[in-house]
Design an enzyme around this catalytic site. Sequence first.
Site, mmCIF file in Angstrom:
data_model
loop_
_atom_site.group_PDB
_atom_site.id
_atom_site.type_symbol
_atom_site.label_atom_id
_atom_site.label_comp_id
_atom_site.label_asym_id
_atom_site.label_seq_id
_atom_site.Cartn_x
_atom_site.Cartn_y
_atom_site.Cartn_z
ATOM 1 N N LYS A 116 -26.306 -36.797 -1.479
ATOM 2 C CA LYS A 116 -27.175 -37.486 -0.529
ATOM 3 C C LYS A 116 -27.151 -36.821 0.861
ATOM 4 C CE LYS A 116 -28.721 -40.568 -3.441
ATOM 5 N NZ LYS A 116 -30.125 -40.536 -3.903
ATOM 6 N N TYR A 129 -21.476 -38.011 -5.008
ATOM 7 C CA TYR A 129 -22.669 -38.780 -4.632
ATOM 8 C C TYR A 129 -23.019 -38.524 -3.162
ATOM 9 C CZ TYR A 129 -25.927 -42.694 -4.281
ATOM 10 O OH TYR A 129 -27.054 -43.461 -4.079
HETATM 11 N N1 LIG Z 1 -29.022 -49.388 -5.557
HETATM 12 C C1 LIG Z 1 -28.425 -48.997 -4.452
HETATM 13 O O1 LIG Z 1 -27.574 -49.720 -3.902
HETATM 14 C C2 LIG Z 1 -28.774 -47.674 -3.826
HETATM 15 C C3 LIG Z 1 -28.254 -47.408 -2.554
HETATM 16 C C4 LIG Z 1 -28.571 -46.200 -1.946
HETATM 17 C C5 LIG Z 1 -29.408 -45.309 -2.584
HETATM 18 N N2 LIG Z 1 -29.894 -45.589 -3.832
HETATM 19 C C6 LIG Z 1 -30.738 -44.596 -4.462
HETATM 20 O O2 LIG Z 1 -31.922 -45.221 -4.925
HETATM 21 C C7 LIG Z 1 -32.451 -44.473 -6.007
HETATM 22 C C8 LIG Z 1 -32.805 -45.423 -7.141
HETATM 23 O O3 LIG Z 1 -31.619 -46.007 -7.636
HETATM 24 P P1 LIG Z 1 -31.547 -47.509 -8.168
HETATM 25 O O4 LIG Z 1 -30.570 -48.229 -7.351
HETATM 26 O O5 LIG Z 1 -32.908 -48.058 -8.316
HETATM 27 O O6 LIG Z 1 -30.839 -47.266 -9.571
HETATM 28 P P2 LIG Z 1 -31.330 -47.427 -11.082
HETATM 29 O O7 LIG Z 1 -31.845 -48.787 -11.339
HETATM 30 O O8 LIG Z 1 -30.206 -46.922 -11.889
HETATM 31 O O9 LIG Z 1 -32.563 -46.429 -11.176
HETATM 32 C C9 LIG Z 1 -32.410 -45.045 -11.278
HETATM 33 C C10 LIG Z 1 -33.724 -44.484 -11.755
HETATM 34 O O10 LIG Z 1 -33.611 -43.061 -11.806
HETATM 35 C C11 LIG Z 1 -34.016 -42.625 -13.084
HETATM 36 N N3 LIG Z 1 -33.296 -41.415 -13.457
HETATM 37 C C12 LIG Z 1 -31.955 -41.213 -13.468
HETATM 38 N N4 LIG Z 1 -31.675 -39.983 -13.907
HETATM 39 C C13 LIG Z 1 -32.874 -39.395 -14.180
HETATM 40 C C14 LIG Z 1 -33.251 -38.129 -14.663
HETATM 41 N N5 LIG Z 1 -32.339 -37.197 -14.968
HETATM 42 N N6 LIG Z 1 -34.568 -37.861 -14.830
HETATM 43 C C15 LIG Z 1 -35.495 -38.800 -14.532
HETATM 44 N N7 LIG Z 1 -35.199 -40.005 -14.069
HETATM 45 C C16 LIG Z 1 -33.909 -40.305 -13.895
HETATM 46 C C17 LIG Z 1 -33.695 -43.785 -14.022
HETATM 47 O O11 LIG Z 1 -34.539 -43.750 -15.157
HETATM 48 P P3 LIG Z 1 -34.125 -43.269 -16.629
HETATM 49 O O12 LIG Z 1 -32.695 -43.617 -16.839
HETATM 50 O O13 LIG Z 1 -35.074 -44.031 -17.495
HETATM 51 O O14 LIG Z 1 -34.390 -41.798 -16.628
HETATM 52 C C18 LIG Z 1 -34.069 -44.962 -13.148
HETATM 53 O O15 LIG Z 1 -35.456 -45.206 -13.228
HETATM 54 C C19 LIG Z 1 -31.378 -43.427 -6.353
HETATM 55 O O16 LIG Z 1 -31.738 -42.185 -5.795
HETATM 56 C C20 LIG Z 1 -30.138 -43.971 -5.692
HETATM 57 O O17 LIG Z 1 -29.212 -42.958 -5.394
HETATM 58 C C21 LIG Z 1 -29.596 -46.762 -4.459
#
Ligand SMILES: NC(=O)c1ccc[n+]([C@@H]2O[C@H](COP(=O)([O-])OP(=O)(O)OC[C@H]3O[C@@H](n4cnc5c(N)ncnc54)[C@H](OP(=O)(O)O)[C@@H]3O)[C@@H](O)[C@H]2O)c1
Length: 250
Positions: free
Chosen positions: A153, A149
């Site tokens: 990033k 991860y």
């Molecule tokens: N939550 C945190 O604490 C956190 C912290 C730092 C960074 N982030 C980053 O924020 C971003 C969003 O994450 P989140 O926390 O909102 O998590 P999440 O609720 O799991 O959302 C992830 C999103 O990415 C989509 N996705 C995953 N794999 C995909 C693929 N192969 N093709 C198209 N869409 C895909 C999922 O949709 P489907 O499954 O429907 O495809 C979902 O809409 C990510 O890049 C994550 O690394 C999150």
Amino acid sequence: MNIFITGASSGIGEYVAYEYAKDGVHLALCARRKEKLDHTADKCKEMGAKVTTYSVDVTDQHSTKESIDDFLSKINRIDLVIANAGLGELDALHKGNPTMMNEVINVNVIGVQNTIVPFLPTMLKQGNGHIALVGSVASHIAWVGGGAYAASKFAVKALSESWRKTLPKTIDVTLICPGFVESEMTEKAEWKPFVIKTDVAAKKIVNALNKKKKMFIFPWQWHIVIAFKKILELLMVNAARKVYKKRYKS
Ligand SMILES: NC(=O)c1ccc[n+]([C@@H]2O[C@H](COP(=O)([O-])OP(=O)(O)OC[C@H]3O[C@@H](n4cnc5c(N)ncnc54)[C@H](OP(=O)(O)O)[C@@H]3O)[C@@H](O)[C@H]2O)c1
């Protein structure tokens, strides 16, 4: 305003879509799960936005490009592309199987390239635009159990830095670096220091994008963690190793 957002079926992407949803905005929302995507789209439409959905896997270069071409054919200019789709999984090194680690790199790095690069000829032609990459505090710190991860990033941070230097200054590049945000990704995590709610995170992200920030690390506590990461790593790494070992004890 025309905006393309990946990962809009849940979490950060979904709530960022709600922040932008209003009259005069055309949103392209992408993710694989059609039902969840339609749910986001319906709410955005209720808020006045025009919405086009693409049920697409961002690791598939061809179908992602097809979605982008379709959206470009419906609009006269592209204002903002947010490469948010991401996968967060632990390494599971003790299982000896890199499949999930490879998938993390695939979605989080190749997916970002597949999302942003096809828009660049249009942005270059129109002379401006804004690209946003969702990195993480893991763009700065490689933590216990999160090697793939963090690698993904760190790579996203490198792409943002290079693209900012390469593209004309009229194309803004923003790297968004969230700490822990409530979402499907963090549901299972036992340890979420400084966690914030999804809607709060989305508001902060949109505010940073409106200001065309180069990099936005939030919440603020992570600035301190990143600045003092060497000392904090020494203090915290043993505790984190215990949590990781407990999860993957054979
Ligand atoms: N939550 C945190 O604490 C956190 C912290 C730092 C960074 N982030 C980053 O924020 C971003 C969003 O994450 P989140 O926390 O909102 O998590 P999440 O609720 O799991 O959302 C992830 C999103 O990415 C989509 N996705 C995953 N794999 C995909 C693929 N192969 N093709 C198209 N869409 C895909 C999922 O949709 P489907 O499954 O429907 O495809 C979902 O809409 C990510 O890049 C994550 O690394 C999150």
